[in-house]
Motif scaffolding. Structure first.
Motif, PDB file in Angstrom:
ATOM      1  N   GLY A  39       0.818  -1.379  -0.133  1.00 39.85           N
ATOM      2  CA  GLY A  39       0.126   0.056  -0.027  1.00 39.85           C
ATOM      3  C   GLY A  39       0.685   1.533  -0.095  1.00 39.85           C
ATOM      4  N   LEU A  40       1.853   1.054   0.814  1.00 41.50           N
ATOM      5  CA  LEU A  40       2.830   2.440   0.784  1.00 41.50           C
ATOM      6  C   LEU A  40       3.575   2.656  -0.527  1.00 41.50           C
ATOM      7  CD1 LEU A  40       4.903   1.973   4.029  1.00 41.50           C
ATOM      8  CD2 LEU A  40       2.701   3.376   3.730  1.00 41.50           C
ATOM      9  N   ILE A  41       3.953   1.670  -1.279  1.00 42.07           N
ATOM     10  CA  ILE A  41       4.666   1.801  -2.599  1.00 42.07           C
ATOM     11  C   ILE A  41       3.512   2.592  -3.451  1.00 42.07           C
ATOM     12  CG2 ILE A  41       5.797   0.560  -4.432  1.00 42.07           C
ATOM     13  CD1 ILE A  41       6.803  -1.397  -2.289  1.00 42.07           C
ATOM     14  N   ARG A  42       2.309   1.890  -3.785  1.00 41.75           N
ATOM     15  CA  ARG A  42       1.257   2.196  -4.565  1.00 41.75           C
ATOM     16  C   ARG A  42       1.074   3.735  -4.138  1.00 41.75           C
ATOM     17  NH1 ARG A  42      -0.609  -1.708  -7.738  1.00 41.75           N
ATOM     18  NH2 ARG A  42      -0.429  -3.935  -6.939  1.00 41.75           N
ATOM     19  N   ALA A  43       0.923   4.049  -2.920  1.00 38.18           N
ATOM     20  CA  ALA A  43       0.749   5.370  -2.605  1.00 38.18           C
ATOM     21  C   ALA A  43       1.817   6.500  -3.097  1.00 38.18           C
ATOM     22  CB  ALA A  43       0.474   5.529  -1.197  1.00 38.18           C
ATOM     23  N   ALA A  44       2.872   6.031  -2.899  1.00 33.89           N
ATOM     24  CA  ALA A  44       4.284   6.815  -3.197  1.00 33.89           C
ATOM     25  C   ALA A  44       4.268   6.965  -4.923  1.00 33.89           C
ATOM     26  CB  ALA A  44       5.375   6.073  -2.745  1.00 33.89           C
ATOM     27  N   ALA A  45       3.652   5.728  -5.552  1.00 38.21           N
ATOM     28  CA  ALA A  45       3.789   6.002  -7.072  1.00 38.21           C
ATOM     29  C   ALA A  45       2.820   6.706  -7.467  1.00 38.21           C
ATOM     30  CB  ALA A  45       3.681   4.534  -7.526  1.00 38.21           C
ATOM     31  N   GLN A  46       1.662   7.161  -6.623  1.00 39.46           N
ATOM     32  CA  GLN A  46       0.642   8.129  -7.137  1.00 39.46           C
ATOM     33  C   GLN A  46       1.242   9.498  -6.885  1.00 39.46           C
ATOM     34  OE1 GLN A  46      -3.080   7.015  -5.317  1.00 39.46           O
ATOM     35  NE2 GLN A  46      -3.490   5.504  -6.902  1.00 39.46           N
ATOM     36  N   ILE A 138      21.545  10.259   1.151  1.00 41.51           N
ATOM     37  CA  ILE A 138      21.985   9.464  -0.165  1.00 41.51           C
ATOM     38  C   ILE A 138      21.106   9.862  -1.335  1.00 41.51           C
ATOM     39  CG2 ILE A 138      22.367   7.148  -1.199  1.00 41.51           C
ATOM     40  CD1 ILE A 138      23.118   6.120   1.352  1.00 41.51           C
ATOM     41  N   ILE A 139      19.772   9.621  -0.897  1.00 43.90           N
ATOM     42  CA  ILE A 139      18.784   9.956  -1.932  1.00 43.90           C
ATOM     43  C   ILE A 139      18.127  11.226  -2.047  1.00 43.90           C
ATOM     44  CG2 ILE A 139      16.397   8.782  -2.390  1.00 43.90           C
ATOM     45  CD1 ILE A 139      17.254   6.353  -0.711  1.00 43.90           C
ATOM     46  N   HIS A 140      17.964  12.038  -1.127  1.00 43.70           N
ATOM     47  CA  HIS A 140      17.448  13.308  -0.962  1.00 43.70           C
ATOM     48  C   HIS A 140      16.055  13.200  -1.451  1.00 43.70           C
ATOM     49  CE1 HIS A 140      21.088  15.871  -0.248  1.00 43.70           C
ATOM     50  NE2 HIS A 140      21.739  14.822  -0.761  1.00 43.70           N
ATOM     51  N   PRO A 141      15.107  12.417  -0.966  1.00 44.70           N
ATOM     52  CA  PRO A 141      13.924  12.354  -1.491  1.00 44.70           C
ATOM     53  C   PRO A 141      13.047  13.479  -0.865  1.00 44.70           C
ATOM     54  CG  PRO A 141      14.132  10.986   0.557  1.00 44.70           C
ATOM     55  CD  PRO A 141      15.477  11.406   0.164  1.00 44.70           C
ATOM     56  N   THR A 142      11.907  13.796  -1.722  1.00 46.97           N
ATOM     57  CA  THR A 142      10.842  14.708  -1.399  1.00 46.97           C
ATOM     58  C   THR A 142      10.021  14.185  -0.284  1.00 46.97           C
ATOM     59  OG1 THR A 142      10.972  15.000  -4.036  1.00 46.97           O
ATOM     60  CG2 THR A 142       9.412  16.189  -2.803  1.00 46.97           C
ATOM     61  N   PHE A 143       9.866  12.808  -0.675  1.00 53.92           N
ATOM     62  CA  PHE A 143       8.574  12.298   0.438  1.00 53.92           C
ATOM     63  C   PHE A 143       9.212  10.986   1.065  1.00 53.92           C
ATOM     64  CE2 PHE A 143       6.294  13.988  -3.498  1.00 53.92           C
ATOM     65  CZ  PHE A 143       5.793  14.937  -2.951  1.00 53.92           C
ATOM     66  N   ALA A 144       8.797  10.736   2.350  1.00 51.91           N
ATOM     67  CA  ALA A 144       9.214   9.383   2.975  1.00 51.91           C
ATOM     68  C   ALA A 144       7.654   8.781   3.437  1.00 51.91           C
ATOM     69  CB  ALA A 144      10.099   9.802   4.007  1.00 51.91           C
ATOM     70  N   PHE A 145       7.569   7.687   3.004  1.00 49.05           N
ATOM     71  CA  PHE A 145       6.296   7.264   3.227  1.00 49.05           C
ATOM     72  C   PHE A 145       6.252   6.060   4.443  1.00 49.05           C
ATOM     73  CE2 PHE A 145       5.125   9.084  -0.746  1.00 49.05           C
ATOM     74  CZ  PHE A 145       3.524   9.086  -0.601  1.00 49.05           C
ATOM     75  N   PHE A 146       5.316   6.164   5.224  1.00 49.25           N
ATOM     76  CA  PHE A 146       5.233   5.186   6.402  1.00 49.25           C
ATOM     77  C   PHE A 146       3.840   4.821   6.807  1.00 49.25           C
ATOM     78  CE2 PHE A 146       8.902   7.802   7.380  1.00 49.25           C
ATOM     79  CZ  PHE A 146      10.007   6.978   7.668  1.00 49.25           C
ATOM     80  N   GLY A 147       3.701   3.591   7.535  1.00 47.33           N
ATOM     81  CA  GLY A 147       2.282   3.324   7.705  1.00 47.33           C
ATOM     82  C   GLY A 147       1.763   3.772   9.222  1.00 47.33           C
TER      83      GLY A 147
END
Length: 280
Positions: A39-46, A138-147
């Motif tokens: 669910g987290l991966i799908r939400a992140a992909a959106q 390392i990645i400098h993400p814009t978002f980080a997803f947690f449940g």
């Protein structure tokens, strides 16, 4: 989907994505992926242009009485799930890539990490924040997803990002539940039939709390007592904690504030540790 093992390659590829103007979502995991992380991966992909799923069993998160080597692993199945759910990169570093020989620097959050899991696992969140600081750098993400199930982990990481000025938006997605109500988790697959029957009491406890608040109950003591009673009817369950807290600071509350209170539960079912929580 790319599979990247080295820090240098991951750093370089992420820099290319950012240079192209892409947003990056990080979904940090320890592998043995389940429906919650799907669910987290799908939400992140959106939400983001590119999704990086890190798969790394973090030795710093485990207290001395928990053996890292026993953590379940299913790498090929994890890759298939990541690709199916829209991830663009699986970052799978070896331990020596993240913590090279001589590593001795740690990131410690000293307030949000103290209650709940911090009581019985006092070094756990030091491992979480140290790894997350490295992944962010390392990645400098814009978002980080947690449940939502791991709400304290998300709260600790959010506080670290705020305090240290990491420009990362921490996003918490609702808990994914299996058909019987049990929150999806890596340890569910190890439960026996009898343990599973007892484990469902966690969902009964959080649902009872939600019903009580909807009915006007505002006393944390009454809600905690009812949840304790529900769990106490199951002989395999040993309660680690049941508490009503502020979902941001994790401080215990004297009165439930609808929309701003969280019931958090952790238990042992024989030798299996399970978490659940609900926003009230």
């Amino acid at each position: 989907m790319l599979k990247i093992e080295s820090v240098s390659e991951m750093r370089s590829y992420a820099a290319q994505l950012r240079a192209a103007g892409q947003t990056i979502a990080l979904v940090p995991t320890q592998g043995a992926l389940h429906a919650g992380q799907e669910g987290l991966i799908r939400a992140a992909a959106q939400r983001a242009d590119s999704v990086v799923v890190s798969i790394f069993v973090n030795p710093l998160q485990f207290p001395p009485n928990e053996i890292v080597a026993r953590y379940p692993r299913s790498l090929e199945a994890d890759f298939a799930l990541c690709e199916r759910c829209g991830a663009h990169v699986a970052f799978v570093p070896a331990a020596e890539e993240i913590y090279p020989k001589g590593f001795s620097t740690y990131v410690v959050e000293e307030h949000v990490a103290k209650p709940l899991d911090g009581v019985s696992r006092p070094t756990h969140f030091r491992g979480v924040t140290t790894l997350m600081a490295k992944l962010i750098n390392i990645i400098h993400p814009t978002f980080a997803f947690f449940g939502q199930k791991t709400a304290q982990r998300a709260a600790v990481v959010r506080k670290m990002c705020d305090d240290l000025g990491f420009p990362v938006e921490v996003i918490v997605e609702p808990t994914v539940r299996e058909p019987d109500g049990l929150a999806a988790g890596v340890h569910n697959r190890s439960l026996t039939v009898a343990q599973r029957i007892d484990a469902v009491a966690l969902h009964a406890a959080v649902e009872k709390a939600r019903t009580m608040v909807a009915g006007g109950v505002r006393s944390p003591d009454r809600i905690v007592a009812e949840a304790t009673h529900i769990l106490g009817e199951r002989r395999r369950i040993r309660v680690i904690y049941i508490s009503i807290v502020d979902p941001v600071t994790l401080e215990a509350q004297r009165e439930v504030v609808p929309g701003h209170s969280m019931l958090a539960i952790a238990v042992w079912i024989d030798e299996v540790r399970l978490l659940d929580n609900v926003l009230l």
